[in-house]
Every structure is written in C-alpha cells, then in structure tokens.
Write a protein that holds these residues in place. Structure first.
Motif, mmCIF file in Angstrom:
data_model
loop_
_atom_site.group_PDB
_atom_site.id
_atom_site.type_symbol
_atom_site.label_atom_id
_atom_site.label_comp_id
_atom_site.label_asym_id
_atom_site.label_seq_id
_atom_site.Cartn_x
_atom_site.Cartn_y
_atom_site.Cartn_z
ATOM 1 N N VAL A 35 0.834 -1.204 0.000
ATOM 2 C CA VAL A 35 0.000 0.000 0.000
ATOM 3 C C VAL A 35 0.869 1.255 0.000
ATOM 4 C CG1 VAL A 35 -1.617 1.360 1.378
ATOM 5 C CG2 VAL A 35 -2.000 -1.094 1.073
ATOM 6 N N VAL A 36 1.872 1.285 0.883
ATOM 7 C CA VAL A 36 2.739 2.469 0.976
ATOM 8 C C VAL A 36 3.519 2.669 -0.320
ATOM 9 C CG1 VAL A 36 4.699 3.521 2.172
ATOM 10 C CG2 VAL A 36 2.912 2.356 3.481
ATOM 11 N N ALA A 37 4.074 1.573 -0.868
ATOM 12 C CA ALA A 37 4.896 1.691 -2.073
ATOM 13 C C ALA A 37 4.072 2.130 -3.277
ATOM 14 C CB ALA A 37 5.590 0.357 -2.354
ATOM 15 N N ARG A 38 2.876 1.602 -3.418
ATOM 16 C CA ARG A 38 2.037 2.013 -4.553
ATOM 17 C C ARG A 38 1.602 3.469 -4.426
ATOM 18 N NH1 ARG A 38 -1.398 -2.465 -7.692
ATOM 19 N NH2 ARG A 38 0.057 -4.192 -7.521
ATOM 20 N N ASN A 39 1.280 3.863 -3.210
ATOM 21 C CA ASN A 39 0.947 5.266 -2.995
ATOM 22 C C ASN A 39 2.139 6.150 -3.348
ATOM 23 O OD1 ASN A 39 -0.629 7.578 -1.639
ATOM 24 N ND2 ASN A 39 1.306 7.567 -0.526
ATOM 25 N N GLU A 40 3.343 5.683 -3.006
ATOM 26 C CA GLU A 40 4.531 6.466 -3.300
ATOM 27 C C GLU A 40 4.752 6.599 -4.797
ATOM 28 O OE1 GLU A 40 7.476 8.971 -2.396
ATOM 29 O OE2 GLU A 40 6.035 8.055 -1.024
#
Length: 205
Positions: free
Chosen positions: A37-42
């Motif tokens: 989730v964090v990486a895709r948002n980034e």
C-alpha cells in the motif's frame, strides 16, 4: 484429498482459543499489505518523496518494514510458545531446524546482497531503478528467493521450538500471503520498468 486430510490433521492439534495465534496471523497479513500500500501510494503520489526525498523516503519505509518484520517474529514466537509442545528426537530436531533455518537465512541474506538496500525495500516505487534485472545468485535459482527464505525461517523456528502443528500452519499462511502479494507486486514492478524503458527509447529518438 490427501493434502486436505494432512491440513485437517495439523489443524486438529492447534489450540484455536489462544489470542496469540490470531495476533500472529494479523501481523503476517499486515506486513506485505503495509509495504504494498505504501509503495504504490509512493509511486502514484510521491508522498514520502515530497516530504524527505526519494532515498530518505525509501530508507524510512525500509526501516519500518524491518521493524514490522521483527515484531511479526516476536508475535510468531509467542504464538508457538502458547501451543502444546510435541517432543522430537533431539538430534533430528536440532539438525533439521538448523538446516532449514540456515538455508532460509542464507537465501534472505544473499537476496539482500544481490538487490541492495533500495532494491530490497521497493526503491523502484520511489524512482530508484536498477540499470537491469538482477539475475545473479540466488535469483538464477529461484524467482523469489527472499520470500522462500523467509518462509523457511518460519518452518525452522517451528522445528526448533517443537511446535510443529501451529508452526507449519502459520508457515503455510506466510507462504500464502507471499503468493498473493506477488500476484500484485510482479506485474506492478514490471510495469514500472517497462515505462522506464519506453521513456528511455522515446528520449533516444
């Protein structure tokens, strides 16, 4: 059918009333969910990059993933100790635990060396891309050696603490969560590099 019977036999030896078992299941689920989730948002919104820069943002995510992994291991160990112990012949238990745990850690360590910090902790989602795909050992032997190695570490711990039923069930769940995570991670990572390659070609022309 035989696999289902083996699974049911393992499950029958697990005390499902222990809260530590469910805490371990939640932590196993949360780890890959967190970094995806964090990486895709980034990749889409550059939230951490805007706040602290790509390399610092990736470092912050990497440290968070590492600490979350340590906490997941603490909860797993607690779940093991809250279950009934099945005594094994000491020699078999010790040798098998060390072999499996050793192979698992070796795969994790060599994967980290091959990928580097930013390659391991999703640097490509921060725009920190490698020049080419990593193909040296252990990636020339296994497609996902870090995930395989991590799963083997769970199995090794189950043997070491002699909690085979719950340990193997949780290890199977670890393998399942990694399998699901890869269904999302691989296509997305391939897309990132394909976009980079298309962009590089268009600049040359």
């Amino acid at each position: 059918m035989a696999k289902l019977l083996k699974f049911l036999l393992l499950a029958s030896h697990v005390d499902w009333t222990k809260g530590s078992l469910y805490a371990s299941l939640v932590s196993i689920t949360a780890s890959p969910l967190l970094w995806n989730v964090v990486a895709r948002n980034e990749y889409r919104n550059k939230t951490l990059t805007k706040c602290m820069g790509a390399h610092s943002g990736c470092t912050a995510l990497g440290v968070t993933i590492f600490v979350a992994g340590l906490y997941r291991e603490v909860l797993y160990k607690k779940a093991l100790h809250d279950q009934a112990q099945f005594h094994l012949p000491y020699g078999i238990q010790t040798v098998m635990a060390w072999i499996i745990f050793g192979i698992g850690n070796f795969l994790v360590f060599t994967s980290f060396i091959a990928l580097g910090f930013y390659g391991t902790y999703l640097g490509d989602h921060f725009g920190i891309l490698k020049e080419q795909r990593v193909t040296q050992f252990p990636f020339n032997v296994l497609d996902d050696p870090m995930y395989v190695g991590s799963t083997l570490c769970f199995v090794g711990a189950a043997l070491w603490y002699e909690r085979l039923a719950v340990g193997l069930l949780l290890s199977l769940y670890v393998a399942f969560t990694y399998y699901v995570a890869l269904k999302f991670e691989k296509p997305f990572t391939n897309m990132i590099y394909e976009n980079r390659n298309r962009s590089a070609k268009s600049k040359r022309w």
